[in-house]
Motif scaffolding. Structure first.
Motif: not given
Length: 383
Positions: A74, A78-79, A81, A91, A93, A100, A375
């Motif tokens: 994301s 934070r997320y 996939y 998904k 977290d 999630v 990330t």
């Protein structure tokens, strides 16, 4: 005094609104910019890691078949996939270290992408083919784009709220305009070459390049003017191809300076789009440029998959050969490229190297690790 305490009693709940109700998987409130996900392919699990201190933060289980898994993030980082080979979309977290939501969206999937605005997640499927598009917040299915049974590969995001992907069986490239997510507009480019097997998009989002398994060469789509050109045609003409034990991968932006580097299918060579050929140790799988573009790192298919080689872009030659261990599957640079993390599947290890000195600086245990995803990808086109 009495009024002050009453004021505090009313203020404290207000200040806590929106705070997570579960404990973070790290000791203190923190950001996510130095986090990443490592896929443990044999156990259907992933590790959440921190790059700054070379630390494992958590292990998340129950993600299904991760034998060919990939990950996107994301825009707030934070997320994660996670796209599983069994058709599962999960998904995750990374602050709460918990799943999630997880949906089984197909029978066999090979990757996915997140849209330019971060609101859509798309999944490419082998079985039954096609692309499915989900709401990134809820994983509600918004669009189902059928491809008449053709396997879909090379799915990436592109500027203009678009997804671009290739049809392996049909030999086509499709561009999906997702401004209206429930009614995507599809532009089809046909007869681009035989059996596109994977693809990349240039860092500026202009060129989409699909590798061709059914013939020598690559197809390059210019997303600015809609023209498709064949590049590196007949690069293997006259050469005897070796057995292909693992399909090469094109994602990873093997673009450095003015050059594009791609793995040759069935040959011990890395190809440069200007026509040069660099002999290497084995059949390349990943050919990945360091963030500054000065070096390109290459790993290999069986039986040479214990080796990593480094190409100097200025000299166009190998300057370093490393032997991390048995079955090197993937490499990922830290955001600014001072280190590279390497998954060594059969030794159950992740090794970290200094990209300037090539010294090994850390080793982390992992259960049959494969893909490594940081990330920082959240803010890069095509990753």
């Amino acid at each position: 005094m009495h009024l002050s305490w009453l004021t505090l009693l009313f203020l404290v709940p207000t200040l806590c609104v929106g705070m997570p109700s579960t404990t973070l998987c790290v000791d203190d409130v923190r950001g996510t910019g130095d986090l990443g996900v490592v896929v443990e392919r044999a156990t259907g699990s992933v590790l959440i890691v921190e790059t700054t201190t070379h630390t494992r933060l958590a292990k998340i289980q129950g993600l299904g078949d991760l034998s060919h898994a990939s990950v996107v993030f994301s825009r707030d980082q934070r997320y994660a996939y996670i796209f599983g080979r069994d058709g599962g979309l999960t998904k995750l977290d990374m602050l709460r270290c918990e799943i999630v939501k997880r949906v089984m969206q197909a029978g066999n999937s090979v990757g996915g992408a997140i849209s330019q605005d971060g609101r859509l997640v798309a999944v490419s499927n082998y079985t039954p083919g096609g692309v499915k598009v989900f709401d990134a917040a809820t994983l509600e299915l918004l669009a189902d784009i059928p491809t008449q049974g053709s396997k879909v590969v090379g799915l990436v995001d592109a500027p203009g709220q678009r997804f671009v992907f290739s049809l392996f069986d049909a030999g086509e490239i499709w561009v999906a305009d997702m401004h209206s997510p429930r009614s995507p507009k599809i532009i089809k480019f046909k007869e681009i070459g035989k059996q596109p097997y994977d693809a990349l998009i240039s860092p500026d989002g202009r060129y989409y390049i699909a590798g061709l398994f059914g013939e020598d060469g690559l197809a390059r789509l210019d997303l600015w003017n809609g023209e498709v050109q064949r590049i590196l045609p007949n690069y293997g003409k006259g050469d005897i191809k070796k057995p292909v034990y693992k399909m090469p991968h094109l994602e990873g932006w093997a673009m450095a300076g003015d050059y594009t580097f791609v793995p040759a299918i069935g040959q011990y060579a890395v190809l440069v789009v200007d026509g040069q050929r660099i002999p290497v140790h084995g059949q390349p799988v990943f050919v990945i440029a360091r963030p500054d573009g000065r070096h390109v790192w290459v790993n290999f298919a069986f039986p040479h998959n214990d080796t990593v080689q480094v190409i100097d872009v200025m000299a166009m030659e190998i300057i370093k050969t490393l032997k991390p261990g048995k079955a090197v599957l993937h490499m990922e640079f830290t955001p600014r490229g001072e280190e590279v993390w390497v998954s060594v599947r059969d030794d159950d290890q992740i090794k970290v190297y200094d990209t300037e000195t090539f010294a090994e600086v850390a080793t982390l245990p992992a259960d049959k690790p494969s893909g490594i995803f940081f990330t920082a990808r959240a803010h890069k086109i095509g990753l």
